[in-house]
Design a protein around this motif. Sequence first.
Motif, PDB file in Angstrom:
ATOM      1  N   THR A  77       0.848  -1.192   0.000  1.00  8.32           N
ATOM      2  CA  THR A  77       0.000   0.000   0.000  1.00  8.32           C
ATOM      3  C   THR A  77       0.884   1.243   0.000  1.00  8.32           C
ATOM      4  O   THR A  77       0.558   2.251   0.632  1.00  8.32           O
ATOM      5  CB  THR A  77      -0.946   0.028   1.212  1.00  8.32           C
ATOM      6  OG1 THR A  77      -0.181  -0.152   2.414  1.00  8.32           O
ATOM      7  CG2 THR A  77      -2.007  -1.043   1.104  1.00  8.32           C
ATOM      8  N   GLY A  78       1.998   1.164  -0.716  1.00  9.53           N
ATOM      9  CA  GLY A  78       2.959   2.248  -0.736  1.00  9.53           C
ATOM     10  C   GLY A  78       2.548   3.388  -1.648  1.00  9.53           C
ATOM     11  O   GLY A  78       1.600   3.287  -2.426  1.00  9.53           O
ATOM     12  N   ALA A  79       3.276   4.482  -1.503  1.00  9.33           N
ATOM     13  CA  ALA A  79       3.142   5.637  -2.395  1.00  9.33           C
ATOM     14  C   ALA A  79       4.548   6.046  -2.805  1.00  9.33           C
ATOM     15  O   ALA A  79       5.401   6.290  -1.949  1.00  9.33           O
ATOM     16  CB  ALA A  79       2.440   6.792  -1.693  1.00  9.33           C
ATOM     17  N   THR A  80       4.795   6.103  -4.107  1.00  6.55           N
ATOM     18  CA  THR A  80       6.127   6.376  -4.618  1.00  6.55           C
ATOM     19  C   THR A  80       6.105   7.566  -5.558  1.00  6.55           C
ATOM     20  O   THR A  80       5.288   7.623  -6.480  1.00  6.55           O
ATOM     21  CB  THR A  80       6.690   5.154  -5.377  1.00  6.55           C
ATOM     22  OG1 THR A  80       6.757   4.034  -4.487  1.00  6.55           O
ATOM     23  CG2 THR A  80       8.074   5.440  -5.931  1.00  6.55           C
ATOM     24  N   THR A 126       3.963  -2.231  -5.676  1.00  9.36           N
ATOM     25  CA  THR A 126       3.687  -2.136  -4.242  1.00  9.36           C
ATOM     26  C   THR A 126       2.739  -0.992  -3.903  1.00  9.36           C
ATOM     27  O   THR A 126       2.600  -0.632  -2.733  1.00  9.36           O
ATOM     28  CB  THR A 126       4.997  -1.942  -3.447  1.00  9.36           C
ATOM     29  OG1 THR A 126       5.658  -0.760  -3.911  1.00  9.36           O
ATOM     30  CG2 THR A 126       5.907  -3.131  -3.601  1.00  9.36           C
ATOM     31  N   GLY A 127       2.080  -0.407  -4.906  1.00  6.00           N
ATOM     32  CA  GLY A 127       1.139   0.650  -4.586  1.00  6.00           C
ATOM     33  C   GLY A 127       1.081   1.743  -5.637  1.00  6.00           C
ATOM     34  O   GLY A 127       1.367   1.525  -6.815  1.00  6.00           O
ATOM     35  N   LEU A 128       0.749   2.943  -5.185  1.00  4.48           N
ATOM     36  CA  LEU A 128       0.563   4.105  -6.047  1.00  4.48           C
ATOM     37  C   LEU A 128       1.904   4.661  -6.520  1.00  4.48           C
ATOM     38  O   LEU A 128       2.860   4.734  -5.751  1.00  4.48           O
ATOM     39  CB  LEU A 128      -0.181   5.187  -5.257  1.00  4.48           C
ATOM     40  CG  LEU A 128      -0.394   6.548  -5.933  1.00  4.48           C
ATOM     41  CD1 LEU A 128      -1.442   6.442  -7.026  1.00  4.48           C
ATOM     42  CD2 LEU A 128      -0.813   7.581  -4.887  1.00  4.48           C
ATOM     43  N   VAL A 129       1.967   5.052  -7.803  1.00  9.09           N
ATOM     44  CA  VAL A 129       3.138   5.774  -8.310  1.00  9.09           C
ATOM     45  C   VAL A 129       2.672   7.071  -8.958  1.00  9.09           C
ATOM     46  O   VAL A 129       1.660   7.112  -9.651  1.00  9.09           O
ATOM     47  CB  VAL A 129       3.961   4.949  -9.327  1.00  9.09           C
ATOM     48  CG1 VAL A 129       4.615   3.760  -8.662  1.00  9.09           C
ATOM     49  CG2 VAL A 129       3.116   4.501 -10.512  1.00  9.09           C
TER      50      VAL A 129
END
Length: 275
Positions: free
Chosen positions: A129-132, A155-158
């Motif tokens: 649930t990451g944000a990159t 692994t999540g939002l980019v």
Amino acid sequence: MNQAFNGKIAFIGGGNMAQALIGGLLAQDVKSNRIIIAEPVASLRDSLQQRGLNVTADNRVAVAEADVVLIAVKPQMMADVLAGVSDLVDGRLLISIAAGLSVQALSAMLGGYERIIRAMPNTPALVRTGATGLYAGVGASQADRDQAAAVLGATGLVLWVEDESLMHAVTAVSGSGPAYFFYWMEAMIAAGQQLGLSEQVARDLTLQTALGAAQMAITSGEAPAKLRQNVTSPNGTTQAALESMAQHQVGELIQQALLAAAARSEALSSALDRG
């Protein structure tokens, strides 16, 4: 994620963030034989090998086999790591997740090589649930951007920024951001205990409320300010709490905290770029 990753990738460094990205790629059906990890610590290599992953102690072996090279080492180690593989990177996309190191600094370490993308992930990537935040150097093509988005998006939002100086803002908002929410959770749990709840009950209520609020903000399409207004009854309990926060300028203090984080990011980046 915009599209599937379709190359062969080398991870230089097999720590937590690299493992999170690898887990995300495997979950999206990227075959393990398309991933190679270079890791100097024997115990960590053994752990990775036990998961069926292709591991080596030699950075050069990993780079030679890859289309994309993701460097997941501490910023202070970057110069030595890149010096050891600089003659092999030509024709390969380099992605760095080292905090603070600019594309220009990375390029200089590689003798002017410019096919580089810089990424700032955050720790919720460990639970996908990451944000990159991503920034592409001048030598990175649209295909390179797509590949980087596919890797980090596992692994999540980019999200992309087109001005590298904005990576300091990304660091302040999302890179360091999880710690702010953990801090807020700590305070809510402590307050719940002061009000008579057990630590476990206060913890469970706080964490579920945080999860629910985030999910509402993501799915509702409403601005957080509107959602706040929706749950604030006149002269009610929520209004009492919010008035207390306003009186103590909590919103202003949060903004000042993020400005401090961004300023520290700028200072650290300047120091790293000077070598």
